[in-house]
Every structure is written in structure tokens, then in C-alpha cells.
Scaffold this motif. Structure first.
Motif, PDB file in Angstrom:
ATOM      1  N   GLU A  43     -10.308   4.073  -0.921  1.00 20.43           N
ATOM      2  CA  GLU A  43      -9.124   3.689  -1.667  1.00 20.43           C
ATOM      3  C   GLU A  43      -8.105   4.813  -1.666  1.00 20.43           C
ATOM      4  O   GLU A  43      -8.454   5.995  -1.659  1.00 20.43           O
ATOM      5  CB  GLU A  43      -9.491   3.326  -3.119  1.00 20.43           C
ATOM      6  N   ALA A  57      -2.805   5.586  -7.732  1.00 20.59           N
ATOM      7  CA  ALA A  57      -3.650   4.455  -8.101  1.00 20.59           C
ATOM      8  C   ALA A  57      -3.708   4.374  -9.624  1.00 20.59           C
ATOM      9  O   ALA A  57      -3.657   5.398 -10.309  1.00 20.59           O
ATOM     10  CB  ALA A  57      -5.049   4.637  -7.529  1.00 20.59           C
ATOM     11  N   ASP A  58      -3.814   3.162 -10.143  1.00 18.37           N
ATOM     12  CA  ASP A  58      -3.850   2.980 -11.599  1.00 18.37           C
ATOM     13  C   ASP A  58      -4.991   3.773 -12.236  1.00 18.37           C
ATOM     14  O   ASP A  58      -4.857   4.272 -13.357  1.00 18.37           O
ATOM     15  CB  ASP A  58      -4.010   1.496 -11.938  1.00 18.37           C
ATOM     16  N   GLY A 103      -2.371   4.124   0.235  1.00 13.20           N
ATOM     17  CA  GLY A 103      -3.374   3.273   0.865  1.00 13.20           C
ATOM     18  C   GLY A 103      -3.030   2.738   2.231  1.00 13.20           C
ATOM     19  O   GLY A 103      -3.781   1.919   2.776  1.00 13.20           O
TER      20      GLY A 103
END
Length: 119
Positions: A43, A57-58, A103
Motif C-alpha cells: 500500500e 494514506a488515511d 500508490g
């Protein structure tokens, strides 16, 4: 040298911090950090576009910070408040060739550096 080179991984207790570094060949490309834990897909964690925008990323927002020193052709990933679920092999990548900064598909990849966070 075309292949990025990472450093700075290691083992730390939950709540601790680590800083990863990555040397790459050009300051005018997008660069990103990825991670892959055992049994999970790779990821995108963070990226810095060639225009200077950053994306996260969250799962790491507010805890991780990506920065770059173009004079040294080096980028960094400062990781704070680490959690056991952050345990993974972290790789840096340079030169986005497809998709989005976070990503997307990159041309050059480092070998990776292991980050292990214990409870």
C-alpha cells in the motif's frame, strides 16, 4: 545510481518514532513510500509529487510526515505515534510513471527497510 536506497528502519515500541531516509537520483520527480506487511498487499503510505504536493494514506494521517531535501536528493518519512499495525517492510520509490502520486506506478524502487513496532 538509479535505484533509491532506504535507511532508518528498525524496531521500536508502540508510541515511538522512527525516521526513514531515501536517496534518489533526481529532485524533479515524484517520490513515494510504500509498505507491505506479511500476507497483505503493498500500500502507498505517503508521497511527494514533483510539484511539491504531499499525500497520505488515511491510516497514517497526522502521524507520518514526508519531506524532501532536493539539494541532497533525499526524502524522509518521519513516523510518530507508531502502532503495531505499522509493522511492515517499507520501500521508497521514485519517478511516477502511471496513476496517482499515492500508490501509483513508479519506475525505480529501493530494496526496502523493515519497521517493527512492538506492543
Amino acid at each position: 545510481q538509479v535505484q533509491p536506497v532506504e535507511s532508518g528502519g528498525g524496531s521500536v515500541q508502540a508510541g515511538g518514532s522512527l525516521r526513514l531516509s531515501c536517496g534518489y537520483i533526481s529532485s524533479s520527480v515524484s517520490v513515494g513510500w510504500f509498505r507491505q506487511a506479511p500476507g497483505k498487499e503493498r500500500e502507498g503510505v505517503a508521497c511527494s509529487s514533483r510539484f511539491g504536493d504531499t499525500y497520505y494514506a488515511d491510516s497514517v494521517k497526522g502521524r507520518f510526515s514526508i519531506s524532501r531535501d532536493n539539494a541532497k536528493n533525499t526524502m524522509y518519512l518521519q513516523m510518530n505515534s507508531l502502532k503495531p499495525e505499522d509493522t511492515a517492510m517499507y520501500s521508497c520509490a521514485a519517478h511516477l510513471v502511471g496513476g496517482e502520486c499515492l500508490g501509483g506506478a513508479y519506475k525505480y524502487w529501493g530494496q526496502g527497510t523493515q519497521v517493527t513496532v512492538s506492543v
